[in-house]
Write a protein that holds these residues in place. Structure first.
Motif, PDB file in Angstrom:
ATOM      1  N   GLU A   1       0.838  -1.205   0.000  1.00  0.00           N
ATOM      2  CA  GLU A   1       0.000   0.000   0.000  1.00  0.00           C
ATOM      3  C   GLU A   1       0.872   1.253   0.000  1.00  0.00           C
ATOM      4  OE1 GLU A   1      -3.211   0.290  -0.348  1.00  0.00           O
ATOM      5  OE2 GLU A   1      -3.513  -1.884  -0.470  1.00  0.00           O
ATOM      6  N   PRO A   2       0.494   2.269  -0.744  1.00  0.00           N
ATOM      7  CA  PRO A   2      -0.767   2.481  -1.473  1.00  0.00           C
ATOM      8  C   PRO A   2      -0.689   2.132  -2.955  1.00  0.00           C
ATOM      9  CG  PRO A   2       0.406   4.540  -1.330  1.00  0.00           C
ATOM     10  CD  PRO A   2       1.277   3.522  -0.631  1.00  0.00           C
ATOM     11  N   GLY A   3       0.218   1.260  -3.362  1.00  0.00           N
ATOM     12  CA  GLY A   3       0.330   0.880  -4.759  1.00  0.00           C
ATOM     13  C   GLY A   3       1.122   1.881  -5.574  1.00  0.00           C
ATOM     14  N   LEU A   4       0.786   1.990  -6.856  1.00  0.00           N
ATOM     15  CA  LEU A   4       1.471   2.906  -7.772  1.00  0.00           C
ATOM     16  C   LEU A   4       0.756   4.253  -7.741  1.00  0.00           C
ATOM     17  CD1 LEU A   4       3.702   3.245  -9.977  1.00  0.00           C
ATOM     18  CD2 LEU A   4       1.953   2.574 -11.653  1.00  0.00           C
ATOM     19  N   VAL A   5       1.425   5.258  -7.206  1.00  0.00           N
ATOM     20  CA  VAL A   5       0.801   6.562  -6.975  1.00  0.00           C
ATOM     21  C   VAL A   5       1.783   7.676  -7.324  1.00  0.00           C
ATOM     22  CG1 VAL A   5      -0.748   5.709  -5.157  1.00  0.00           C
ATOM     23  CG2 VAL A   5       1.535   6.551  -4.551  1.00  0.00           C
TER      24      VAL A   5
ATOM     25  N   LEU B   1       5.519   8.724 -11.047  1.00  0.00           N
ATOM     26  CA  LEU B   1       4.812   7.728 -10.260  1.00  0.00           C
ATOM     27  C   LEU B   1       5.805   6.865  -9.506  1.00  0.00           C
ATOM     28  CD1 LEU B   1       2.234   6.647 -13.003  1.00  0.00           C
ATOM     29  CD2 LEU B   1       1.661   7.817 -10.859  1.00  0.00           C
ATOM     30  N   GLY B   2       5.386   6.355  -8.333  1.00  0.00           N
ATOM     31  CA  GLY B   2       6.268   5.514  -7.543  1.00  0.00           C
ATOM     32  C   GLY B   2       5.512   4.369  -6.881  1.00  0.00           C
ATOM     33  N   ALA B   3       6.244   3.303  -6.592  1.00  0.00           N
ATOM     34  CA  ALA B   3       5.659   2.135  -5.942  1.00  0.00           C
ATOM     35  C   ALA B   3       6.759   1.324  -5.285  1.00  0.00           C
ATOM     36  CB  ALA B   3       4.900   1.259  -6.940  1.00  0.00           C
ATOM     37  N   VAL B   4       6.363   0.505  -4.319  1.00  0.00           N
ATOM     38  CA  VAL B   4       7.248  -0.488  -3.703  1.00  0.00           C
ATOM     39  C   VAL B   4       6.556  -1.834  -3.788  1.00  0.00           C
ATOM     40  CG1 VAL B   4       8.334  -1.283  -1.550  1.00  0.00           C
ATOM     41  CG2 VAL B   4       8.366   1.156  -2.159  1.00  0.00           C
ATOM     42  N   GLY B   5       7.281  -2.840  -4.247  1.00  0.00           N
ATOM     43  CA  GLY B   5       6.721  -4.178  -4.363  1.00  0.00           C
ATOM     44  C   GLY B   5       7.576  -5.223  -3.686  1.00  0.00           C
ATOM     45  N   ARG B   6       6.969  -6.340  -3.330  1.00  0.00           N
ATOM     46  CA  ARG B   6       7.655  -7.427  -2.622  1.00  0.00           C
ATOM     47  C   ARG B   6       7.648  -8.685  -3.473  1.00  0.00           C
ATOM     48  NH1 ARG B   6       6.615 -11.769   0.888  1.00  0.00           N
ATOM     49  NH2 ARG B   6       8.100 -11.945   2.630  1.00  0.00           N
TER      50      ARG B   6
END
Length: 258
Positions: free
Chosen positions: A224-228, A251-256
């Protein structure tokens, strides 16, 4: 060193208020500022996203980081965030700009927990197999791959999704990716003008749509909050520099990795 062409790393340093840039970089940056007068605040928002993402990953227990396209060291670099929370955690900086690498080596001289590798993000094998990488990064443990404002300097025919896939496949379960990427969605005409400016540099720019950026994140479970828009990714406080989402095209995001 290649000083006859502007460099994206040195232009970014200029946008952040750094001193490790040259006239040719400042001239190109000035052209960008005529297109995006808020380019400096967008750079600050990108740097703030990097800091928040690293802090969050440290809180999740990550203790090794690969920073792709790390650029020239300025305030808030990854190792400084790490030092404040988890001294001794490992950081590998990777950049293909010889000026960025030279300054990084000077600043990091004597450190055994942080290193800098001159290599190109387009060649994941050269990065993953480098002796410095093998010394700093344990492939059996989770690692954070930081692709912050770097993949928009990789053209479509250079397979940016495949590049991230190589790092994902090499990473242990429980690893993370932090990504930020410029987009054409808000102002396509201005985006095209920016790409034209960067075609005169050593780092041509390829801005992408949200769906195209989402495809780069395949195989990573977004937290959360995804790609924002960058200022919307877990902001620390309302008046943080660059916090107006309408003033950034990134845009930015973090994924696992499961």
């Amino acid at each position: 060193m290649e000083l006859d062409q502007p460099s994206a790393a040195r232009m970014y340093d200029y946008f952040l208020g750094g001193a490790h840039n040259f006239s040719v970089d400042r001239q190109a940056a000035a052209r960008i500022l005529t297109i995006y007068p808020h380019a400096s605040s967008a750079a600050q928002a990108n740097r703030a996203f990097l800091r928040r993402a690293v802090a969050e990953l440290l809180a999740l227990g990550v203790r090794q980081f690969i920073d792709l396209g790390s650029g020239i060291p300025t305030a808030g670099n990854v190792h400084e965030v790490v030092d404040a929370t988890a001294p001794g955690a490992r950081v590998l900086y990777v950049d293909n700009d010889p000026v960025a690498v030279a300054y990084s080596e000077s600043i990091l001289a004597g450190r055994t927990d942080v290193g800098v590798l001159q290599a190109d993000v387009r060649d994941p094998a050269a990065i993953l197999d480098a002796p410095l990488t093998r010394r700093l990064i344990d492939p059996a443990l989770p690692v954070a791959v930081l692709a912050v404002a770097v993949l928009h300097f990789v053209a479509d025919d250079e397979d940016p999704a495949g590049i991230l896939g190589r790092f994902r496949d090499a990473a242990a379960p429980g690893s993370y990716l932090a990504l930020s990427h410029g987009t054409v969605d808000r102002q396509p005409a201005k985006a095209a003008r920016s790409e034209e400016v960067y075609r005169s540099t050593r780092d041509p720019l390829t801005l992408r749509t949200r769906p195209e950026i989402e495809r780069l994140l395949a195989g990573w479970d977004l937290v959360e909050p995804g790609l924002v828009w960058l200022p919307e990714w877990r902001p620390d406080w309302p008046d943080e520099p660059g916090t107006d989402p309408s003033r950034t095209e990134i845009l930015g995001a973090v994924g696992r990795k499961a």
